[in-house]
Design an enzyme around this catalytic site. Structure first.
Site, PDB file in Angstrom:
ATOM      1  N   TYR A 148      -5.901   9.629 -10.453  1.00 64.79           N
ATOM      2  CA  TYR A 148      -5.414  10.051  -9.024  1.00 64.79           C
ATOM      3  C   TYR A 148      -5.853  11.274  -8.471  1.00 64.79           C
ATOM      4  O   TYR A 148      -6.430  11.233  -7.761  1.00 64.79           O
ATOM      5  CB  TYR A 148      -3.283   8.886  -9.015  1.00 64.79           C
ATOM      6  CG  TYR A 148      -2.868   9.543  -7.214  1.00 64.79           C
ATOM      7  CD1 TYR A 148      -4.233   8.923  -6.244  1.00 64.79           C
ATOM      8  CD2 TYR A 148      -2.221  10.595  -7.045  1.00 64.79           C
ATOM      9  CE1 TYR A 148      -3.169   9.185  -5.001  1.00 64.79           C
ATOM     10  CE2 TYR A 148      -1.787  10.713  -5.893  1.00 64.79           C
ATOM     11  CZ  TYR A 148      -2.139   9.860  -4.919  1.00 64.79           C
ATOM     12  OH  TYR A 148      -2.199   9.742  -3.486  1.00 64.79           O
TER      13      TYR A 148
ATOM     14  N   LYS B 220      -8.384  12.226  -5.665  1.00 66.11           N
ATOM     15  CA  LYS B 220      -7.060  12.544  -3.752  1.00 66.11           C
ATOM     16  C   LYS B 220      -8.795  14.504  -4.359  1.00 66.11           C
ATOM     17  O   LYS B 220      -9.038  15.429  -3.119  1.00 66.11           O
ATOM     18  CB  LYS B 220      -6.444  13.684  -4.243  1.00 66.11           C
ATOM     19  CG  LYS B 220      -5.173  12.287  -3.560  1.00 66.11           C
ATOM     20  CD  LYS B 220      -5.897  11.762  -2.762  1.00 66.11           C
ATOM     21  CE  LYS B 220      -4.988  10.904  -2.081  1.00 66.11           C
ATOM     22  NZ  LYS B 220      -5.223  10.577  -0.629  1.00 66.11           N
TER      23      LYS B 220
ATOM     24  N   PRO C  71      51.553  -4.991  27.391  1.00 67.69           N
ATOM     25  CA  PRO C  71      52.557  -4.193  29.164  1.00 67.69           C
ATOM     26  C   PRO C  71      53.695  -4.315  27.839  1.00 67.69           C
ATOM     27  O   PRO C  71      54.581  -5.136  27.262  1.00 67.69           O
ATOM     28  CB  PRO C  71      52.198  -5.149  29.334  1.00 67.69           C
ATOM     29  CG  PRO C  71      50.838  -6.257  29.219  1.00 67.69           C
ATOM     30  CD  PRO C  71      50.567  -6.370  27.758  1.00 67.69           C
TER      31      PRO C  71
END
Length: 367
Positions: free
Chosen positions: A103, A107, A279
């Site tokens: 690889y 490259k 409430p």
């Protein structure tokens, strides 16, 4: 500007193409392995700028590295030279170009072709030897071990680590794209390039951080996800969550007064919660020595009362969804909150510390 991007279906290119398209002035041409050769050549010859991001980084067949990296790049370069092009080109190489493996050698050979193109035509060239890239839309078990960890953890799959202490260099996809975009403005010298932000860490640390993201959905404890590496890892982890997991449950505490819910806890910046009150219901009736809370009424009308526990001085105020005031609790002042509206009251709150049942710093004191 007409911009050609090779490898457009790949991880890096997909992200870059989105960034490019967000800039309305660019015509982005996406090249994939399915693009006919004659169209590919035409787009190359018409391009104002080329991002050559196509390549092979994993394969069981060694020859595919040569074909997908070195040979493809040589083909592009030769066609540009034949066309007498001087189009600037970016090449996505790898730090493995410094290593003697199939690889890396493919490259390195591709890099040589890019340099030859520049020397022959005078075109600007930019080569990035990328470290381990991670971010949204990456493939598990292919692009990055970070992707694999995120995929596994978010799907309840065990992750395998051979060496927790192994050192790694990482770059986040958004930072990479920002660096690539700057080249369109002729920023920086040609040649080998560096990403503005790289992160140096270990495989074990990455595994622990990603695991903590998943755990945080149960404990409600968030990592410091606002900056740096952890921010980038968190975004990547989230990108692997499937739609059926976009929402998760949080515990709630219900009594005759209403609901109390913790939403999010942080390591050093407190926690976020909300409560409701029917409430006429009163909540609170205590003071803190050190803890601070910030309240904001999201729905309804609330009366806040305060009393100094030493002097007996009192103060009260009324706020509602229409006023959007942040009301602070002050150390040494007892406080309570009463719903004086007709419907349920909903209040968001932030406390500067996570609630500790062993040391709650919450002392009852009725006003």
């Amino acid at each position: 500007m007409k911009i050609v991007v090779t490898g457009a279906s790949g991880f890096l290119a997909k992200n870059l193409c989105i960034f490019l398209k967000e800039r309305d002035q660019h015509d982005v041409i996406e090249i994939t392995r399915n693009t006919p050769k004659n169209q590919f050549l035409k787009h190359l010859h018409d391009a104002d700028f080329i991002y050559h991001l196509a390549g092979v980084n994993r394969s069981k067949r060694v020859e595919e590295f040569q074909a997908g990296n070195a040979d493809l790049t040589k083909f592009i370069v030769e066609s540009l030279i034949k066309n007498k092009s001087q189009t600037p080109i970016v090449y996505s190489s790898s730090i493995q170009a410094e290593l003697n493996n199939p690889y890396g050698r493919s490259k390195l050979e591709a890099e040589a072709s890019i340099r030859f193109y520049s020397e022959t035509t005078g075109a600007n060239y930019y080569i990035y030897r990328f470290p381990n890239l991670f971010g949204k839309w990456s493939k598990p078990n292919y692009n990055s071990f970070v992707s694999t960890f995120c995929h596994n953890v978010s799907n309840g799959i065990d992750i395998e680590i051979h060496d927790r202490t192994a050192e790694v260099t990482l770059a986040y996809i958004d930072d990479v794209c920002e660096s690539l975009l700057q080249l369109l403005e002729n920023k920086g010298e040609q040649g080998l390039q560096k990403i503005s932000k790289e992160y140096f860490t270990t495989v074990g640390d990455i595994a622990d951080i990603i695991t903590s993201f998943e755990d945080g959905r149960k404990t409600l404890l968030s990592e410091r996800v606002g900056t740096g590496l952890i921010r980038a890892l968190y975004s990547t982890y989230l990108s692997f969550i499937t739609p059926d997991k976009f929402a998760y449950d949080i515990p709630s505490h219900v009594d005759e007064r209403g609901i109390f819910c913790e939403i999010l806890k942080t390591k050093d910046s407190g926690q976020f919660s909300f409560f409701t009150a029917h409430p006429g219901v009163k909540r609170g009736g205590h003071y803190h020595h050190t803890k601070n809370e910030k309240f904001i009424v999201i729905k309804g009308t609330a009366n806040f009362r305060f009393k100094h526990i030493i002097t007996g001085e009192t103060y009260d105020l009324t706020t509602s969804e229409k006023t959007l005031k942040v009301v602070e609790t002050i150390p040494g002042w007892a406080h309570d909150i009463t719903n004086i509206g007709d419907g349920d009251l909903i209040v968001m709150l932030w406390a500067n510390e996570i609630f500790d049942r062993e040391r709650p710093d919450t002392i009852t004191n009725q006003l």
